[in-house]
Scaffold this motif. Structure first.
Motif, PDB file in Angstrom:
ATOM      1  N   UNK A  95      51.019  62.155  27.784  1.00 56.91           N
ATOM      2  CA  UNK A  95      51.191  60.727  27.586  1.00 56.91           C
ATOM      3  C   UNK A  95      49.857  60.010  27.663  1.00 56.91           C
ATOM      4  N   UNK A  96      49.799  58.833  27.083  1.00 52.95           N
ATOM      5  CA  UNK A  96      48.605  57.990  27.130  1.00 52.95           C
ATOM      6  C   UNK A  96      48.964  56.683  27.817  1.00 52.95           C
ATOM      7  N   UNK A  97      48.208  56.324  28.848  1.00 50.42           N
ATOM      8  CA  UNK A  97      48.402  55.068  29.572  1.00 50.42           C
ATOM      9  C   UNK A  97      47.197  54.179  29.315  1.00 50.42           C
ATOM     10  N   UNK A  98      47.471  52.936  28.924  1.00 47.16           N
ATOM     11  CA  UNK A  98      46.412  51.972  28.646  1.00 47.16           C
ATOM     12  C   UNK A  98      46.337  50.965  29.791  1.00 47.16           C
ATOM     13  N   UNK A  99      45.168  50.864  30.423  1.00 47.08           N
ATOM     14  CA  UNK A  99      44.983  49.929  31.532  1.00 47.08           C
ATOM     15  C   UNK A  99      44.301  48.654  31.049  1.00 47.08           C
ATOM     16  N   UNK A 100      44.768  47.528  31.577  1.00 45.52           N
ATOM     17  CA  UNK A 100      44.135  46.249  31.293  1.00 45.52           C
ATOM     18  C   UNK A 100      42.773  46.175  31.985  1.00 45.52           C
ATOM     19  N   UNK A 101      41.915  45.289  31.469  1.00 47.95           N
ATOM     20  CA  UNK A 101      40.561  45.159  32.018  1.00 47.95           C
ATOM     21  C   UNK A 101      40.593  44.798  33.496  1.00 47.95           C
ATOM     22  N   UNK A 102      41.516  43.908  33.898  1.00 42.50           N
ATOM     23  CA  UNK A 102      41.578  43.471  35.285  1.00 42.50           C
ATOM     24  C   UNK A 102      41.850  44.633  36.230  1.00 42.50           C
ATOM     25  N   UNK A 103      42.708  45.551  35.801  1.00 40.40           N
ATOM     26  CA  UNK A 103      42.996  46.715  36.640  1.00 40.40           C
ATOM     27  C   UNK A 103      41.790  47.637  36.725  1.00 40.40           C
ATOM     28  N   UNK A 104      41.111  47.847  35.613  1.00 39.26           N
ATOM     29  CA  UNK A 104      39.940  48.727  35.626  1.00 39.26           C
ATOM     30  C   UNK A 104      38.812  48.142  36.469  1.00 39.26           C
ATOM     31  N   UNK A 105      38.679  46.843  36.488  1.00 45.66           N
ATOM     32  CA  UNK A 105      37.669  46.226  37.347  1.00 45.66           C
ATOM     33  C   UNK A 105      37.966  46.490  38.819  1.00 45.66           C
ATOM     34  N   UNK A 106      39.258  46.538  39.144  1.00 43.21           N
ATOM     35  CA  UNK A 106      39.643  46.807  40.533  1.00 43.21           C
ATOM     36  C   UNK A 106      39.313  48.243  40.940  1.00 43.21           C
ATOM     37  N   UNK A 107      39.336  49.151  39.974  1.00 42.57           N
ATOM     38  CA  UNK A 107      39.105  50.570  40.264  1.00 42.57           C
ATOM     39  C   UNK A 107      37.802  51.074  39.640  1.00 42.57           C
ATOM     40  N   UNK A 108      36.811  50.223  39.602  1.00 42.59           N
ATOM     41  CA  UNK A 108      35.542  50.571  38.967  1.00 42.59           C
ATOM     42  C   UNK A 108      34.930  51.819  39.611  1.00 42.59           C
ATOM     43  N   UNK A 109      34.407  52.708  38.770  1.00 40.76           N
ATOM     44  CA  UNK A 109      33.851  53.968  39.252  1.00 40.76           C
ATOM     45  C   UNK A 109      32.441  53.831  39.782  1.00 40.76           C
ATOM     46  N   UNK A 110      31.912  54.913  40.391  1.00 44.89           N
ATOM     47  CA  UNK A 110      30.591  54.851  41.026  1.00 44.89           C
ATOM     48  C   UNK A 110      29.423  54.942  40.053  1.00 44.89           C
ATOM     49  N   UNK A 111      29.641  55.491  38.863  1.00 44.09           N
ATOM     50  CA  UNK A 111      28.536  55.691  37.927  1.00 44.09           C
ATOM     51  C   UNK A 111      28.225  54.393  37.189  1.00 44.09           C
ATOM     52  N   UNK A 112      26.952  54.091  36.984  1.00 46.94           N
ATOM     53  CA  UNK A 112      26.598  52.858  36.273  1.00 46.94           C
ATOM     54  C   UNK A 112      27.058  52.905  34.824  1.00 46.94           C
ATOM     55  N   UNK A 113      27.378  51.724  34.281  1.00 45.47           N
ATOM     56  CA  UNK A 113      27.809  51.631  32.888  1.00 45.47           C
ATOM     57  C   UNK A 113      27.279  50.348  32.294  1.00 45.47           C
ATOM     58  N   UNK A 114      26.719  50.435  31.094  1.00 46.86           N
ATOM     59  CA  UNK A 114      26.181  49.250  30.433  1.00 46.86           C
ATOM     60  C   UNK A 114      27.288  48.350  29.894  1.00 46.86           C
ATOM     61  N   UNK A 115      28.498  48.898  29.751  1.00 39.68           N
ATOM     62  CA  UNK A 115      29.562  48.120  29.124  1.00 39.68           C
ATOM     63  C   UNK A 115      29.921  46.882  29.946  1.00 39.68           C
ATOM     64  N   UNK A 116      29.793  46.956  31.269  1.00 44.28           N
ATOM     65  CA  UNK A 116      30.133  45.787  32.075  1.00 44.28           C
ATOM     66  C   UNK A 116      29.155  44.651  31.807  1.00 44.28           C
ATOM     67  N   UNK A 117      27.889  45.011  31.678  1.00 48.09           N
ATOM     68  CA  UNK A 117      26.870  43.999  31.401  1.00 48.09           C
ATOM     69  C   UNK A 117      27.028  43.424  29.994  1.00 48.09           C
TER      70      UNK A 117
END
Length: 346
Positions: free
Chosen positions: A286-308
């Motif tokens: 199955x594929x689950x799609x998370x909203x941006x607000x949820x992903x911000x709550x569970x942000x991972x430890x590795x840096x990502x340029x996408x947030x900037x």
């Protein structure tokens, strides 16, 4: 989320936190039913068709817990009613219908019924389409049979809530609600499936379908809890082969295979990425799609340029953490072929 093997960008997304692993109810029972999936099948066949029955067994045996072949006689369905999740009648549909109609009581209790002709041309779900019959008919397509599915959502190319439950390794708790929610599916009115961490109490009305994670005995629950989530980000136009190779490499590094995958998780901004959905279809996930607000709550430890750049956290790690039962990373993100980023959550 995807159906048995059909993951499409129209599938419902997930907009809340993941839930903890929970115990499932009895098989094909009400109200706590995991009858969306057929696991034990009886092939009912006339003597002259037993070779075809054995051909079916040989093809499907690895996908089901139990497949028995029962030679047809007038009372065979009645004698074994309630013993199997699904009867596969190797016979004319009229015979199966006349012999099983007096036995039918409730769709959440009754076994699914599928008929297939001796030439394996058509596989026709008669009852229990969302409770295993569509699944069995689809699997028979590997032998060349055309699945003649007539359930409204599948006929319209959409995903009923029972199929969504299967995609999330869960089961429908309140079966009566699916009439309303599947109608909403047909009308494109069903919103995202909300996932909730416990302990919590939820009050719902009759038009809300409640899904509960599977997990039977204590050992089964532990085994289920060991399954992982493939958090995945992709470039636009990613090829299915690129996604599959990335998943295989990430899982192999953990001594895991696609059989250990609970589901694939990503962000809603990837909902139109066909290569990702086709890859999920290939591994029956199955594929689950998370909203941006949820992903911000569970942000991972590795840096990502996408947030900037666009305000989204790194999709791979955040979706892996959000989707994992423990909200933890088993493997931090890695980019493959400059096209696919994969993190593994648990």
């Amino acid at each position: 989320m995807s159906t048995d093997t059909d993951a499409t960008p129209d599938d419902a997304s997930t907009d809340a936190n993941t839930d903890a692993a929970t115990d499932s109810g009895g098989h094909c029972s009400t109200p706590d039913s995991d009858g969306e999936v057929a696991e034990e099948i009886a092939i009912v066949s006339f003597e002259r068709k037993l070779d075809t029955a054995e051909e079916i067994v040989a093809e499907l045996t690895d996908d089901y817990e139990r497949i028995d072949v029962l030679e047809y006689h007038g009372d065979v369905f009645a004698e074994h009613w309630g013993e199997y999740d699904c009867f596969l009648g190797l016979m004319a549909s009229g015979i199966a219908m006349r012999k099983t109609a007096p036995l039918l009581d409730d769709k959440w209790d009754d076994p699914a019924i599928v008929v297939v002709d001796e030439a394996l041309t058509w596989a026709i779900p008669i009852t229990g389409g969302h409770h295993g019959a569509n699944q069995v008919a689809h699997d028979l397509s590997r032998l060349g049979a055309v699945p003649a599915m007539t359930t409204a959502s599948e006929a319209a190319g959409k995903q009923g809530v029972e199929s969504q439950a299967k995609a999330l390794d869960s089961h429908v708790v309140n079966g009566d609600s699916t009439v309303a929610t599947n109608l909403a599916v047909l009308n494109d009115e069903l919103g995202p499936v909300a996932r909730l961490d416990g302990p919590a109490a939820v009050l719902v009305d009759d038009g809300v379908t409640v899904l509960k994670r599977n997990g039977g005995s204590h050992s089964d629950a532990n085994e289920s809890a060991d399954r992982v989530v493939l958090g995945t980000g992709t470039v636009s136009g990613v090829r299915t082969e690129q996604v599959l190779e990335a998943w295989e490499t990430a899982l192999d590094d953990l001594d895991l295979t696609v059989d250990d995958v609970d589901f694939v998780a990503t962000g809603t901004r990837k909902e139109d990425e066909e290569g990702l959905y086709e890859a999920a279809k290939a591994i029956d996930a199955g594929v689950v799609l998370f909203e941006k607000e949820t992903l911000l709550e569970f942000e991972g430890p590795s840096p990502s340029r996408s947030k900037e750049l666009i305000g989204w956290p790194g999709i791979a790690e955040a979706s892996a953490i959000a989707g994992g039962r423990e909200h933890e990373l088993a493997r931090e993100k890695e980019r493959f072929d400059d096209a696919v980023t994969v993190a593994v959550g648990r």
